[in-house]
Motif scaffolding. Structure first.
Motif, PDB file in Angstrom:
ATOM      1  N   THR A  16       0.998  -1.245   0.030  1.00 10.10           N
ATOM      2  CA  THR A  16      -0.066  -0.044   0.060  1.00 10.10           C
ATOM      3  C   THR A  16       1.011   1.232   0.026  1.00 10.10           C
ATOM      4  O   THR A  16       0.359   2.540   0.017  1.00 10.10           O
ATOM      5  CB  THR A  16      -0.987   0.149   1.163  1.00 10.10           C
ATOM      6  N   THR A  17       2.111   1.201  -0.060  1.00  6.97           N
ATOM      7  CA  THR A  17       3.135   2.307  -0.002  1.00  6.97           C
ATOM      8  C   THR A  17       3.454   2.886  -1.309  1.00  6.97           C
ATOM      9  O   THR A  17       3.949   2.204  -2.163  1.00  6.97           O
ATOM     10  CB  THR A  17       4.379   1.960   0.723  1.00  6.97           C
ATOM     11  N   PRO A  18       2.868   4.079  -1.882  1.00 11.07           N
ATOM     12  CA  PRO A  18       3.188   4.350  -3.072  1.00 11.07           C
ATOM     13  C   PRO A  18       4.507   5.095  -3.405  1.00 11.07           C
ATOM     14  O   PRO A  18       5.433   5.642  -2.132  1.00 11.07           O
ATOM     15  CB  PRO A  18       2.413   5.824  -3.155  1.00 11.07           C
ATOM     16  N   VAL A  19       5.335   4.759  -4.366  1.00 13.73           N
ATOM     17  CA  VAL A  19       6.579   4.973  -4.618  1.00 13.73           C
ATOM     18  C   VAL A  19       6.547   5.889  -5.822  1.00 13.73           C
ATOM     19  O   VAL A  19       6.211   5.397  -7.135  1.00 13.73           O
ATOM     20  CB  VAL A  19       7.593   4.002  -4.530  1.00 13.73           C
ATOM     21  N   THR A  20       7.104   7.101  -5.928  1.00  9.14           N
ATOM     22  CA  THR A  20       7.148   7.772  -7.257  1.00  9.14           C
ATOM     23  C   THR A  20       8.623   7.627  -8.011  1.00  9.14           C
ATOM     24  O   THR A  20       9.546   7.520  -7.412  1.00  9.14           O
ATOM     25  CB  THR A  20       7.048   9.514  -6.800  1.00  9.14           C
TER      26      THR A  20
END
Length: 488
Positions: free
Chosen positions: A57-61
């Protein structure tokens, strides 16, 4: 910092393009650890950047902008930090040294390491460097006479472990001649385990240990025992030499000068009110060992992919090296080493095509606005390296392996003569205040090894070059680099 004007409509992270994922897992199932960097690059080509993917669930750009990369690295450590999971896991390993440490502790440690890896220090260390290179030559000569295939990556890691240990700690483990020196095998486990745990959806090893985790834990205990023994022996030498100096100067006005990084760190640690612990010294010792082993060895190994499959290039490098070495088997002096530009260029160009660091990872310490995107503090940011190095606006014929593009004479041709050449797009050593302090040592090692190899041997790949793949074990290493050597 490419901040969006107040009047510009800001995008949020969820507004960015994203590869399709699964609930809860996000994109984890699409990112096998060994090749995930290639998937990130493919998504960049398909979606454009910035885009976002999700570790669970962790967004990484993900970004691909060389000016932005430089801007972010200039503002470390006060506005950006390295990807936090790396520091957290390295703390567990007892390896949270200069590479990953953040905050106020970074600057004094940086000064110590920069002094140990300074050009004057490496120049004074050159005879030892040459002796270790000669040891590598003898190992390869034995393999050539016996007709054995050489695992070049393994041998190069042994070489760099010996160099780093001798330079930074004043002790040479001689892994090149002692086949079963366990420290080299144990160090080789650290970066793959770091990669595995950084990419794990949760810290499973806090609850259950698989056989691989147990084997790693045992190796880490042995590594730390080795480091504490290094520290104890260094302290004993320092006490003995200080006592001898005190006897020689009864007035007591001569202090023992540290001769290497470990002695300098211990002197600082043992000073009154230093605030530095033995654990912090040990963490930097381990950091130096791992960083010194992996990155330089891998850069040279990738160069062998091209040297070992191009007879004309190898003959040219051999002639250039022999012209500098004369009758010597190894480059005889630091001054002569500086003439081996082509030997470094073949490594630099190889790591442009096969970057040892395929991406850099950061987090902002405060909310930032980059290219019209609002990033809250702590947002994960991956900055891809290879796309900029494969951009024809940065390098002419970017898919062509061309070491000449890095040579002094070539760089000073007019732009119309040589085509695009943007050295700022090459970020294998980072940039800004936290640029790699070991970049000069790496260059010297590259020049010594490539000149020694090509001047004394012919080297041929013992496998199809197409079968050699990039494997990401935190750094991007070749899946294999077997070679057959013959005496020239």
């Amino acid at each position: 910092m490419n901040a969006a004007p107040i009047t510009t409509s800001l995008r949020e992270i969820d507004d960015l393009p994203s590869p399709r994922g699964l609930p809860l897992l996000g994109n984890l199932h699409q990112l096998p650890p060994a090749t995930h960097h290639l998937t990130l690059e493919r998504w960049a080509a398909e979606l454009g950047t910035p885009y976002v993917f999700r570790f669970g669930t962790t967004p990484v750009t993900v970004w691909n902008d060389i000016e932005l990369s430089h801007a972010v690295m200039r503002e470390r450590p006060h506005r950006y930090r390295r990807y936090a999971p790396i520091e957290n896991i390295l703390k567990e390993f007892g390896c949270n040294g200069l590479f990953s440490i953040e905050g106020a502790a970074w600057e004094p440690q940086r000064r110590l390491v920069m002094q140990a890896l300074s050009i004057p220090h490496i120049k004074a260390f050159y005879p030892t460097l040459a002796a270790i290179t000669e040891r590598l030559r003898r190992r390869w000569e034995a393999a050539a006479r016996e007709g054995r295939v050489v695992d070049m990556t393994d041998d190069l890691k042994r070489f760099t472990v010996d160099v780093t240990s001798a330079l930074a700690f004043g002790e040479d483990p001689n892994t090149l001649e002692n086949e079963r020196v366990l420290i080299q095998e144990q160090l080789a486990m650290l970066l793959p385990m770091l990669m595995a745990r950084v990419n794990a959806p949760f810290a499973y090893w806090h609850y259950v240990k698989f056989p691989r985790d147990r084997k790693f834990d045992e190796a880490l205990i042995d590594v730390h025992r080795h480091i504490r023994e290094l520290m104890a022996r260094a302290r004993a030498r320092m006490r003995e030499e200080a006592a001898a100096e005190a006897c020689a100067t009864p007035l007591g006005d001569t202090a023992h000068a540290p001769r290497n990084l470990l002695e300098a760190m211990l002197a600082l640690r043992d000073a009154p009110d230093s605030g530095i612990t033995d654990d912090e010294v040990a963490a930097n010792v381990l950091t130096m060992l791992v960083a010194g082993e992996e990155t330089t060895a891998t850069s040279i190994a990738w160069a062998l992919l091209f040297l070992g499959s191009d007879d004309a290039l190898q003959a040219r490098v051999a002639a250039s090296a022999r012209g500098v070495l004369g009758d010597s088997a190894v480059c005889p002096s630091y001054g002569a080493m500086r003439e081996l530009d082509l030997c470094e260029a073949v490594c630099t160009e190889a790591s442009r095509l096969h970057p040892v660091a395929p991406y850099l990872s950061f987090e902002p310490l405060e909310e930032v606005r980059l290219q019209g995107v609002r990033l809250p503090a702590g947002t994960k940011m991956f900055m891809l390296n290879r796309p900029a190095m494969m951009d024809p606006n940065n390098y002419a014929d970017p898919r062509q392996y061309d070491p000449d593009r890095w040579l002094h004479d070539h760089r000073h041709e007019s732009a119309s003569e040589r085509g695009a050449h943007e050295p700022r797009a090459y970020l294998q050593f980072g940039a800004g205040p936290r640029v790699c302090p070991g970049r000069h040592l790496a260059a010297v090692e590259m020049r010594l090894v490539v000149s020694m190899l090509t001047a004394n041997f012919t080297a041929r790949l013992a496998t199809n070059p197409a079968d050699i793949r990039e494997i990401c074990t935190f750094t991007a290493v070749p899946s294999a680099m077997p070679m057959r050597l013959a005496l020239r």
